[in-house]
Design a protein around this motif. Sequence first.
Motif, mmCIF file in Angstrom:
data_model
loop_
_atom_site.group_PDB
_atom_site.id
_atom_site.type_symbol
_atom_site.label_atom_id
_atom_site.label_comp_id
_atom_site.label_asym_id
_atom_site.label_seq_id
_atom_site.Cartn_x
_atom_site.Cartn_y
_atom_site.Cartn_z
ATOM 1 N N VAL A 185 6.054 -4.401 -55.761
ATOM 2 C CA VAL A 185 6.316 -3.185 -55.001
ATOM 3 C C VAL A 185 6.290 -3.434 -53.500
ATOM 4 C CG1 VAL A 185 3.886 -2.484 -55.060
ATOM 5 C CG2 VAL A 185 5.650 -0.752 -54.701
ATOM 6 N N HIS A 188 9.734 -4.607 -52.431
ATOM 7 C CA HIS A 188 10.696 -3.500 -52.465
ATOM 8 C C HIS A 188 10.462 -2.542 -51.303
ATOM 9 C CE1 HIS A 188 12.868 -4.101 -56.289
ATOM 10 N NE2 HIS A 188 11.755 -4.702 -56.694
ATOM 11 N N ALA A 189 9.206 -2.228 -51.019
ATOM 12 C CA ALA A 189 8.894 -1.297 -49.938
ATOM 13 C C ALA A 189 9.264 -1.882 -48.578
ATOM 14 C CB ALA A 189 7.407 -0.943 -49.969
ATOM 15 N N ARG A 234 13.225 6.320 -52.128
ATOM 16 C CA ARG A 234 13.963 5.064 -52.137
ATOM 17 C C ARG A 234 13.658 4.183 -53.353
ATOM 18 N NH1 ARG A 234 13.479 7.214 -47.436
ATOM 19 N NH2 ARG A 234 14.973 6.775 -45.738
ATOM 20 N N LEU A 235 12.421 4.236 -53.839
ATOM 21 C CA LEU A 235 11.985 3.300 -54.882
ATOM 22 C C LEU A 235 11.735 3.940 -56.236
ATOM 23 C CD1 LEU A 235 9.432 1.134 -52.848
ATOM 24 C CD2 LEU A 235 11.912 0.861 -53.039
ATOM 25 N N TRP A 239 7.473 2.774 -56.811
ATOM 26 C CA TRP A 239 6.474 3.174 -55.816
ATOM 27 C C TRP A 239 5.138 3.560 -56.453
ATOM 28 C CZ3 TRP A 239 4.948 2.102 -51.379
ATOM 29 C CH2 TRP A 239 4.130 2.930 -50.619
ATOM 30 N N SER A 244 1.131 -0.368 -54.257
ATOM 31 C CA SER A 244 1.713 0.593 -53.311
ATOM 32 C C SER A 244 0.649 1.155 -52.371
ATOM 33 C CB SER A 244 2.412 1.727 -54.067
ATOM 34 O OG SER A 244 1.506 2.417 -54.916
#
Length: 308
Positions: A185, A188-189, A234-235, A239, A244
């Motif tokens: 995560v 991705h973030a 967005r995720l 998320w 996270s």
Amino acid sequence: MTLMEIITAIGRKAGAWAHDRAVQGILDTPPIVAQDDGVILFSMIGTAVLLPYLVAVKSLHHHLPRGKIVLLDDGTLTVGDKQLLARHCDNPEIIGKQHVDTSPCPRDNCWERLISILDRRHDHYVIQLDSDTVTTGPVPEIAAAITANRSFTLAGGLDEAQHGFKSASEISRIFHANGPTTDHVQAHAEAAMKTLPEADSRRYIRGCAGFAGFAKSAEGRATVSRFSDEMDERLGDIWRQWGSEQVASNWVVANDPDPIQLPYDRYINHWDEPMPKSPAFVHYIGTYRYRWGNYSRTTREAIAALKA
């Protein structure tokens, strides 16, 4: 298993056994005398980490010494655990995890911890302390951060410490120029940060939520709520994965006024690398927690200092 894997597993078990023996001595140390001085030492714990936690909080309080104790019960603390905590931590406030409303942020994966901290920063400087840490020496940087009301974080590692605070757009460009580099995560973030509103002025740091200070602020949970909503857009389900909350903690610290990255030669995560000669604070990451016997050694030294 390969021979090396067998040796590593044996070494880990031996290290855990040695630490289990070393940590028992914390029960023979003087209790904390809490200070109602505007500082909170906050941790989420359960019965499995009770004794290591006492080493963590007593060693920090010994070298600081500031604050009162507030705890988040992960749901496993027993009546006996709470009695022991009352005796050693001067009757701390204990919050049940199930009573924490995290909305609009995710639940579980330590989000109750971060939200509880941010809800208390209106009138307190709050320090988040993991149970697998040991304060091994004076911490003037922490005392100075409290006095100046500046948030701080432990760097994630040596490489991360070299980058420090960056804009959200820089983070995406430096680490994920072609998209997320892993399925975690955090990747991705960070890759998505360049798409956030005001990405050139909002900031981020690759810190560690195991030790972080949150300055008094009227913001409360407002900053993290906005950020979490943006990441959720967005995720999606990604998320809500483990990790996270650390991303969010890093984001909050980075976007507070004049935040501090603790010097990594004194405040470290214990990876598979040599220890500095005189660290002030060590966070024993799970993967390498019992490597080289350092956790047992620093635990014994911290207990001896508390008895002196």
